[in-house]
Motif scaffolding. Structure first.
Motif, PDB file in Angstrom:
ATOM      1  N   ILE A  63       0.841  -1.212   0.000  1.00 14.31           N
ATOM      2  CA  ILE A  63       0.000   0.000   0.000  1.00 14.31           C
ATOM      3  C   ILE A  63       0.871   1.255   0.000  1.00 14.31           C
ATOM      4  CG2 ILE A  63      -1.954  -1.114   1.127  1.00 14.31           C
ATOM      5  CD1 ILE A  63      -1.083   0.093   3.742  1.00 14.31           C
ATOM      6  N   CYS A  64       2.145   1.118   0.378  1.00 12.70           N
ATOM      7  CA  CYS A  64       3.052   2.279   0.330  1.00 12.70           C
ATOM      8  C   CYS A  64       3.215   2.792  -1.092  1.00 12.70           C
ATOM      9  CB  CYS A  64       4.417   1.909   0.903  1.00 12.70           C
ATOM     10  SG  CYS A  64       4.409   1.567   2.669  1.00 12.70           S
ATOM     11  N   PHE A  65       3.081   1.911  -2.096  1.00 15.84           N
ATOM     12  CA  PHE A  65       3.207   2.345  -3.483  1.00 15.84           C
ATOM     13  C   PHE A  65       2.092   3.319  -3.865  1.00 15.84           C
ATOM     14  CE2 PHE A  65       5.451  -1.883  -4.015  1.00 15.84           C
ATOM     15  CZ  PHE A  65       6.713  -1.309  -4.086  1.00 15.84           C
ATOM     16  N   ALA A  66       0.922   3.165  -3.253  1.00 18.73           N
ATOM     17  CA  ALA A  66      -0.168   4.105  -3.537  1.00 18.73           C
ATOM     18  C   ALA A  66       0.198   5.499  -3.048  1.00 18.73           C
ATOM     19  CB  ALA A  66      -1.459   3.619  -2.874  1.00 18.73           C
ATOM     20  N   PHE A  67       0.752   5.593  -1.838  1.00 19.89           N
ATOM     21  CA  PHE A  67       1.173   6.898  -1.328  1.00 19.89           C
ATOM     22  C   PHE A  67       2.337   7.450  -2.146  1.00 19.89           C
ATOM     23  CE2 PHE A  67      -0.655   4.660   2.361  1.00 19.89           C
ATOM     24  CZ  PHE A  67      -1.649   5.558   2.692  1.00 19.89           C
ATOM     25  N   GLU A  68       3.221   6.559  -2.606  1.00 15.90           N
ATOM     26  CA  GLU A  68       4.351   7.006  -3.427  1.00 15.90           C
ATOM     27  C   GLU A  68       3.873   7.560  -4.759  1.00 15.90           C
ATOM     28  OE1 GLU A  68       8.415   5.085  -5.341  1.00 15.90           O
ATOM     29  OE2 GLU A  68       7.455   4.111  -3.627  1.00 15.90           O
ATOM     30  N   SER A  69       2.860   6.926  -5.351  1.00 15.15           N
ATOM     31  CA  SER A  69       2.326   7.431  -6.622  1.00 15.15           C
ATOM     32  C   SER A  69       1.720   8.821  -6.450  1.00 15.15           C
ATOM     33  CB  SER A  69       1.286   6.457  -7.167  1.00 15.15           C
ATOM     34  OG  SER A  69       0.102   6.469  -6.370  1.00 15.15           O
ATOM     35  N   PHE A  70       1.013   9.034  -5.325  1.00 19.87           N
ATOM     36  CA  PHE A  70       0.434  10.351  -5.067  1.00 19.87           C
ATOM     37  C   PHE A  70       1.529  11.407  -4.895  1.00 19.87           C
ATOM     38  CE2 PHE A  70      -0.768  13.457  -1.758  1.00 19.87           C
ATOM     39  CZ  PHE A  70      -1.757  14.134  -2.447  1.00 19.87           C
ATOM     40  N   VAL A  71       2.576  11.080  -4.132  1.00 16.87           N
ATOM     41  CA  VAL A  71       3.668  12.041  -3.918  1.00 16.87           C
ATOM     42  C   VAL A  71       4.366  12.353  -5.239  1.00 16.87           C
ATOM     43  CG1 VAL A  71       5.895  12.374  -2.775  1.00 16.87           C
ATOM     44  CG2 VAL A  71       4.002  11.356  -1.518  1.00 16.87           C
TER      45      VAL A  71
END
Length: 427
Positions: free
Chosen positions: A255-263
């Protein structure tokens, strides 16, 4: 005759003096007996007064013990209220506030009882039992205060550990990048290419190195962001679902990849425009970007870039939830020009990320050929030429014939005729 007449007179006078002396002696004896009686009566009264004074002293001591216990409870509740401020805990603050108000009311009642000398009315138990219960309450309050202090110290220790980890990773990345650059320089010098080809190849190699450095800084920031969200009680799955809806992750930590995509979307938005602004030709001021490449913090445009990205990246509700206030946002949107961010690991990671993205942008703007960002859409078929997978589990699944893009995490770049792959999450 004379002798006969004088003798009786003397005898009568002597008898008179004897009577007077006898009367005085009787009076003196009576006077000395009265104090003796008084002393005998006063010897019995002091024990009564002594017992009465000891009882009052015990009651007053129990009363003071209750006062100290109440004050200790107020101190413990106030410490709990301070601890609930960061991270912000509304329920904890409300509970501590009620405790403070209640104990202040008890203290006010004790004050009124003291002025009215009504100590007995405040004692629901005997003085000795009341004193013992007050001491127990005081010790519990002190123990609670020590526990809160220990939690604060533990929180500060974790913060320092995260800062140390962040600096160690940053140092290791810098050392690794320096070695990589040294190898590239030596390799390019050994080739027999023309000077212009060497220069273009070196600059392209620099761009790739700065790109990887920027991605590492983004991932460090995302890790700190996720840790702050967990510490503040966020539902990470729900937050990831709001960023990339309808995506099933292969592993929980993905799920960290979702936050990384947003950043990445926020940080690389406007990358094709100088200073990340619209309405300016891309090739304008290439010499300025090349000459002022290393002087980043003194450039006003970098300060504006960092301010704009923070305001766009950190929603007010998220900022208030993580830090308990909107002080940083209020200072950024207020007058007074650029500001220094607080000295915390989170803001240090954000500054390092903004710095790396800005360096990559300045390097891209200094190229003679145009550097552009390219993206891939959701549902696109995976291509090894344009994409790098972050979820190899999709290739091992028997249910999927052709892996497709669930969402893009990191955008790709086109540098002249060379491509830098984008990074995608497959499903």
């Amino acid at each position: 005759m004379d002798s006969v007449t004088t003798t009786p007179r003397k005898s009568r006078l002597a008898r008179t003096f004897a009577k007077v002396r006898h009367i005085q002696a009787v009076i003196n004896v009576q006077k000395t007996k009265i104090p003796l009686d008084k002393k005998k009566t006063t010897k019995k009264t002091p024990p009564v007064a002594k017992n009465y004074n000891e009882n009052d002293a015990v009651i007053e001591e129990a009363f003071l013990a209750k006062v100290f216990a109440t004050v200790s409870s107020i101190k413990a509740a106030y410490a709990e209220m301070q601890f609930a401020q960061l991270p912000y805990d509304a329920d904890g603050i409300h509970s501590a506030d009620q405790t403070v108000v209640s104990e202040l009311g008890n203290l006010s009642e004790l004050k009124q009882s003291y002025f009215k000398k009504q100590f007995d009315e405040m004692m629901s138990l005997t003085p000795h039992k009341s004193m013992l219960m007050s001491e127990i309450q005081e010790q519990k309050s002190l123990l609670k205060t020590y526990e809160i202090t220990a939690k604060k110290l533990d929180s500060q220790l974790k913060l320092k550990d995260s800062e140390i980890t962040f600096l160690e990773e940053k140092l290791a990345d810098v050392v690794c990048d320096n070695k990589s650059l040294e190898k590239r320089i030596l390799k390019l010098k050994s080739k027999s290419n023309s000077p212009s080809e060497n220069e273009n190849s070196l600059r392209h190699g620099h761009f790739v190195a700065y790109f990887h450095q920027a991605i590492k800084s983004i991932r460090r920031f995302v890790r700190l962001l996720v840790s702050e969200m967990q510490f503040s009680g966020w539902d990470l799955e729900a937050a990831a679902g709001s960023i990339e809806p309808g995506v099933s992750f292969w592993k929980p930590n993905h799920i960290c990849f979702a936050f990384e995509s947003f950043v990445c979307r926020v940080m690389f938005d406007g990358f094709n425009n100088p200073n990340f602004s619209d309405g300016i030709e891309f090739r304008k001021g290439r010499r300025q970007f090349s000459d002022g490449f290393t002087e980043l913090k003194s450039v006003e445009s970098f300060a504006e870039f960092r301010r704009a990205k923070y305001l766009k990246l950190m929603h007010p509700k998220m900022e208030e939830s993580l830090f308990g206030n909107l002080d940083v946002r209020n200072r950024l949107v207020g007058p007074g020009g650029p500001i220094e961010f607080p000295k915390r690991a989170f803001f240090a990671a954000f500054g390092d990320m903004a710095n790396c993205v800005w360096v990559l942008h300045c390097h891209a703007c200094s190229f003679d050929s145009e550097v552009s960002v390219f993206r891939v859409d959701k549902g696109s078929r995976f291509s090894e030429v344009y994409m790098e997978s972050l979820s190899d589990e999709a290739f091992l699944s028997s249910e999927i014939d052709y892996p497709r893009v669930a969402f893009m995490v990191v955008p790709g770049f086109s540098v002249g005729g060379t491509l830098v792959q984008c990074q995608v999450y497959l499903c």
